[in-house]
Design a protein around this motif. Structure first.
Motif, PDB file in Angstrom:
ATOM      1  N   PHE A   1      51.744  39.090  73.103  1.00 22.03           N
ATOM      2  CA  PHE A   1      51.590  40.770  73.542  1.00 22.03           C
ATOM      3  C   PHE A   1      51.236  40.260  75.174  1.00 22.03           C
ATOM      4  O   PHE A   1      51.023  40.034  75.977  1.00 22.03           O
ATOM      5  CB  PHE A   1      49.426  40.604  73.458  1.00 22.03           C
ATOM      6  N   ALA A   2      50.720  41.778  75.523  1.00 24.47           N
ATOM      7  CA  ALA A   2      50.759  42.322  76.730  1.00 24.47           C
ATOM      8  C   ALA A   2      48.653  41.595  77.111  1.00 24.47           C
ATOM      9  O   ALA A   2      49.686  40.962  78.210  1.00 24.47           O
ATOM     10  CB  ALA A   2      50.261  43.660  76.700  1.00 24.47           C
ATOM     11  N   THR A   3      47.969  41.604  76.571  1.00 25.04           N
ATOM     12  CA  THR A   3      46.817  40.677  77.073  1.00 25.04           C
ATOM     13  C   THR A   3      46.108  40.050  75.932  1.00 25.04           C
ATOM     14  O   THR A   3      46.771  39.603  74.597  1.00 25.04           O
ATOM     15  CB  THR A   3      45.989  41.732  77.446  1.00 25.04           C
ATOM     16  N   ALA A   4      45.162  38.897  76.528  1.00 32.09           N
ATOM     17  CA  ALA A   4      44.449  38.078  75.699  1.00 32.09           C
ATOM     18  C   ALA A   4      43.910  38.813  75.258  1.00 32.09           C
ATOM     19  O   ALA A   4      44.081  38.400  73.397  1.00 32.09           O
ATOM     20  CB  ALA A   4      43.866  37.311  76.799  1.00 32.09           C
ATOM     21  N   GLU A   5      43.291  40.192  75.177  1.00 37.91           N
ATOM     22  CA  GLU A   5      42.068  40.601  73.875  1.00 37.91           C
ATOM     23  C   GLU A   5      43.219  41.154  72.747  1.00 37.91           C
ATOM     24  O   GLU A   5      42.197  40.910  72.025  1.00 37.91           O
ATOM     25  CB  GLU A   5      41.595  41.502  74.524  1.00 37.91           C
ATOM     26  N   GLN A   6      43.800  41.148  73.397  1.00 42.88           N
ATOM     27  CA  GLN A   6      45.472  42.428  71.901  1.00 42.88           C
ATOM     28  C   GLN A   6      45.691  41.019  71.327  1.00 42.88           C
ATOM     29  O   GLN A   6      45.001  41.193  70.492  1.00 42.88           O
ATOM     30  CB  GLN A   6      46.301  43.035  72.582  1.00 42.88           C
ATOM     31  N   ALA A   7      45.801  39.920  71.767  1.00 41.38           N
ATOM     32  CA  ALA A   7      45.709  38.796  70.896  1.00 41.38           C
ATOM     33  C   ALA A   7      44.859  38.756  69.865  1.00 41.38           C
ATOM     34  O   ALA A   7      45.228  38.121  69.084  1.00 41.38           O
ATOM     35  CB  ALA A   7      47.021  37.699  71.434  1.00 41.38           C
TER      36      ALA A   7
ATOM     37  N   SER B   1      42.365  43.399  81.941  1.00 37.92           N
ATOM     38  CA  SER B   1      43.207  44.755  82.215  1.00 37.92           C
ATOM     39  C   SER B   1      42.523  45.861  81.133  1.00 37.92           C
ATOM     40  O   SER B   1      41.550  46.224  80.402  1.00 37.92           O
ATOM     41  CB  SER B   1      44.790  45.036  81.505  1.00 37.92           C
ATOM     42  N   ALA B   2      42.763  47.412  81.741  1.00 41.21           N
ATOM     43  CA  ALA B   2      42.202  48.299  80.909  1.00 41.21           C
ATOM     44  C   ALA B   2      43.193  48.516  79.130  1.00 41.21           C
ATOM     45  O   ALA B   2      42.009  48.492  78.755  1.00 41.21           O
ATOM     46  CB  ALA B   2      42.695  49.271  81.676  1.00 41.21           C
ATOM     47  N   ALA B   3      43.797  47.718  79.041  1.00 38.61           N
ATOM     48  CA  ALA B   3      44.455  47.910  77.852  1.00 38.61           C
ATOM     49  C   ALA B   3      43.785  46.583  76.849  1.00 38.61           C
ATOM     50  O   ALA B   3      43.099  46.646  76.082  1.00 38.61           O
ATOM     51  CB  ALA B   3      45.691  47.410  77.842  1.00 38.61           C
ATOM     52  N   GLY B   4      42.799  45.791  77.212  1.00 38.94           N
ATOM     53  CA  GLY B   4      42.198  44.794  77.471  1.00 38.94           C
ATOM     54  C   GLY B   4      40.977  44.820  77.026  1.00 38.94           C
ATOM     55  O   GLY B   4      40.704  44.668  75.912  1.00 38.94           O
ATOM     56  N   ALA B   5      40.423  45.704  77.861  1.00 42.47           N
ATOM     57  CA  ALA B   5      38.715  46.899  77.979  1.00 42.47           C
ATOM     58  C   ALA B   5      39.097  47.374  76.541  1.00 42.47           C
ATOM     59  O   ALA B   5      38.018  47.399  75.412  1.00 42.47           O
ATOM     60  CB  ALA B   5      38.586  46.809  78.983  1.00 42.47           C
ATOM     61  N   GLU B   6      40.428  47.896  76.443  1.00 45.40           N
ATOM     62  CA  GLU B   6      40.487  48.608  74.789  1.00 45.40           C
ATOM     63  C   GLU B   6      41.078  48.344  73.359  1.00 45.40           C
ATOM     64  O   GLU B   6      39.701  48.476  72.653  1.00 45.40           O
ATOM     65  CB  GLU B   6      41.600  50.105  75.480  1.00 45.40           C
ATOM     66  N   ALA B   7      41.184  46.225  73.740  1.00 40.10           N
ATOM     67  CA  ALA B   7      41.006  46.011  72.218  1.00 40.10           C
ATOM     68  C   ALA B   7      39.758  45.611  72.653  1.00 40.10           C
ATOM     69  O   ALA B   7      38.925  44.976  71.116  1.00 40.10           O
ATOM     70  CB  ALA B   7      42.128  44.621  72.465  1.00 40.10           C
ATOM     71  N   VAL B   8      38.992  45.505  72.951  1.00 43.22           N
ATOM     72  CA  VAL B   8      37.848  44.335  73.133  1.00 43.22           C
ATOM     73  C   VAL B   8      36.576  45.503  72.758  1.00 43.22           C
ATOM     74  O   VAL B   8      36.020  45.148  71.480  1.00 43.22           O
ATOM     75  CB  VAL B   8      36.954  44.397  74.159  1.00 43.22           C
ATOM     76  N   ARG B   9      37.071  47.105  73.018  1.00 41.87           N
ATOM     77  CA  ARG B   9      35.834  48.308  72.128  1.00 41.87           C
ATOM     78  C   ARG B   9      36.416  48.894  70.922  1.00 41.87           C
ATOM     79  O   ARG B   9      35.637  49.165  70.009  1.00 41.87           O
ATOM     80  CB  ARG B   9      35.943  49.629  72.888  1.00 41.87           C
TER      81      ARG B   9
ATOM     82  N   ALA C   1      41.351  38.252  64.976  1.00 40.11           N
ATOM     83  CA  ALA C   1      40.355  38.682  64.085  1.00 40.11           C
ATOM     84  C   ALA C   1      40.835  39.735  62.895  1.00 40.11           C
ATOM     85  O   ALA C   1      40.168  39.390  61.494  1.00 40.11           O
ATOM     86  CB  ALA C   1      40.108  39.723  65.237  1.00 40.11           C
ATOM     87  N   ARG C   2      41.710  40.538  63.343  1.00 34.01           N
ATOM     88  CA  ARG C   2      41.989  41.152  62.719  1.00 34.01           C
ATOM     89  C   ARG C   2      42.958  40.627  60.794  1.00 34.01           C
ATOM     90  O   ARG C   2      42.586  40.418  60.206  1.00 34.01           O
ATOM     91  CB  ARG C   2      42.845  42.743  62.613  1.00 34.01           C
ATOM     92  N   ARG C   3      43.911  39.601  61.327  1.00 33.92           N
ATOM     93  CA  ARG C   3      44.803  38.803  60.035  1.00 33.92           C
ATOM     94  C   ARG C   3      43.643  37.494  59.963  1.00 33.92           C
ATOM     95  O   ARG C   3      43.606  38.002  58.536  1.00 33.92           O
ATOM     96  CB  ARG C   3      45.122  38.692  60.779  1.00 33.92           C
ATOM     97  N   GLU C   4      42.798  37.361  60.608  1.00 35.58           N
ATOM     98  CA  GLU C   4      41.503  36.644  59.643  1.00 35.58           C
ATOM     99  C   GLU C   4      40.940  37.370  58.835  1.00 35.58           C
ATOM    100  O   GLU C   4      40.079  36.537  57.593  1.00 35.58           O
ATOM    101  CB  GLU C   4      40.319  35.945  59.936  1.00 35.58           C
ATOM    102  N   ALA C   5      40.706  38.700  59.087  1.00 31.06           N
ATOM    103  CA  ALA C   5      39.854  39.692  58.404  1.00 31.06           C
ATOM    104  C   ALA C   5      40.489  40.264  57.142  1.00 31.06           C
ATOM    105  O   ALA C   5      39.905  41.238  56.172  1.00 31.06           O
ATOM    106  CB  ALA C   5      38.707  40.868  59.358  1.00 31.06           C
ATOM    107  N   GLY C   6      41.871  39.819  57.091  1.00 29.95           N
ATOM    108  CA  GLY C   6      42.469  40.117  55.749  1.00 29.95           C
ATOM    109  C   GLY C   6      43.586  41.834  56.209  1.00 29.95           C
ATOM    110  O   GLY C   6      43.487  42.837  54.978  1.00 29.95           O
ATOM    111  N   ARG C   7      42.802  42.567  57.422  1.00 32.79           N
ATOM    112  CA  ARG C   7      43.252  43.681  57.996  1.00 32.79           C
ATOM    113  C   ARG C   7      44.975  43.963  57.740  1.00 32.79           C
ATOM    114  O   ARG C   7      44.958  43.133  58.774  1.00 32.79           O
ATOM    115  CB  ARG C   7      41.874  44.341  58.603  1.00 32.79           C
TER     116      ARG C   7
ATOM    117  N   GLU D   1      34.621  45.925  68.476  1.00 30.66           N
ATOM    118  CA  GLU D   1      33.709  46.145  68.199  1.00 30.66           C
ATOM    119  C   GLU D   1      33.700  47.482  67.140  1.00 30.66           C
ATOM    120  O   GLU D   1      32.718  47.414  66.453  1.00 30.66           O
ATOM    121  CB  GLU D   1      33.132  46.318  69.944  1.00 30.66           C
ATOM    122  N   ARG D   2      34.536  48.546  67.689  1.00 30.62           N
ATOM    123  CA  ARG D   2      34.402  49.911  66.476  1.00 30.62           C
ATOM    124  C   ARG D   2      34.901  49.012  64.909  1.00 30.62           C
ATOM    125  O   ARG D   2      34.030  49.694  64.188  1.00 30.62           O
ATOM    126  CB  ARG D   2      35.059  50.858  67.413  1.00 30.62           C
TER     127      ARG D   2
END
Length: 191
Positions: A84-90, A29-37, A95-101, A40-41
């Motif tokens: 989560f609403a999308t797979a990408e958000q999860a 979804s759009a929310a999923g695409a935003e999570a991917v972006r 990824a943030r958790r594993e990076a300690g963020r 990347e950021r």
């Protein structure tokens, strides 16, 4: 090996190396695409998996809730980190958790608990007022038929039962005339 050399194929590859991870799935979804972006950021990689129905490691789609659940193994058990609403958000949360963020971003956080339901009776309203006087919060839940965490309405007795998990089991702490009274008992117990 010799057949590949004769066919002109690469013979320098390590035949024991694991295959590369599958490519990431298209955003759902759009929310999923935003999570991917966002990943990347932040310089994060959303880890893919061919063993998951979502395409991401540890993320599975749950039919009943229509949400994506993130689970990790620790303490010898599979533990849910949220839905989560999308797979990408999860996957971004993971990824943030594993990076300690920080994992508290509104992009990936599960939705806030629902607002408390309207009191079911005068006695329920009094329990809500009493909680306010004591500075306690009646914890809500969208997974409960009463609207409060751990409190369920029992048809047979026409009472609200409060249950908590400890010792690896669900344990009843009693039955109450109103959901609010049960939630107040729980809040006092946790305070």
């Amino acid at each position: 090996f010799s057949a590949r050399r004769e066919a002109g194929r690469d013979t320098g590859s390590d035949l024991t190396a694991p295959p590369p991870p599958p490519p990431p799935p298209e955003p759902s979804s759009a929310a999923g695409a935003e999570a991917v972006r966002q990943a990347e950021r932040e310089g994060l990689t959303l880890v893919t998996s061919s063993n998951s129905n979502s395409g991401y490691r540890g993320v599975t789609f749950k039919q009943g809730s229509k949400k994506y659940e993130l689970t990790v193994r620790f303490g010898g058990r599979q533990n849910s980190l949220g839905r989560f609403a999308t797979a990408e958000q999860a996957a971004l949360f993971s990824a943030r958790r594993e990076a300690g963020r920080d994992t508290g971003s509104d992009l990936t956080a599960p939705p806030p608990p629902p607002p408390p339901p309207e009191p079911s009776s005068a006695a329920g309203a009094e329990a809500v007022r009493q909680a306010e006087r004591e500075g306690l919060t009646l914890v809500t839940s969208s997974n409960s038929n009463s609207g409060y965490r751990g409190v369920t309405f029992k048809q047979g007795s026409k009472k609200y039962e409060l249950t908590v998990r400890f010792g690896g089991r669900q344990n009843s702490l009693g039955r109450f005339a109103t959901a609010e009274q049960a939630a107040l008992f729980s809040a006092r117990r946790e305070a």
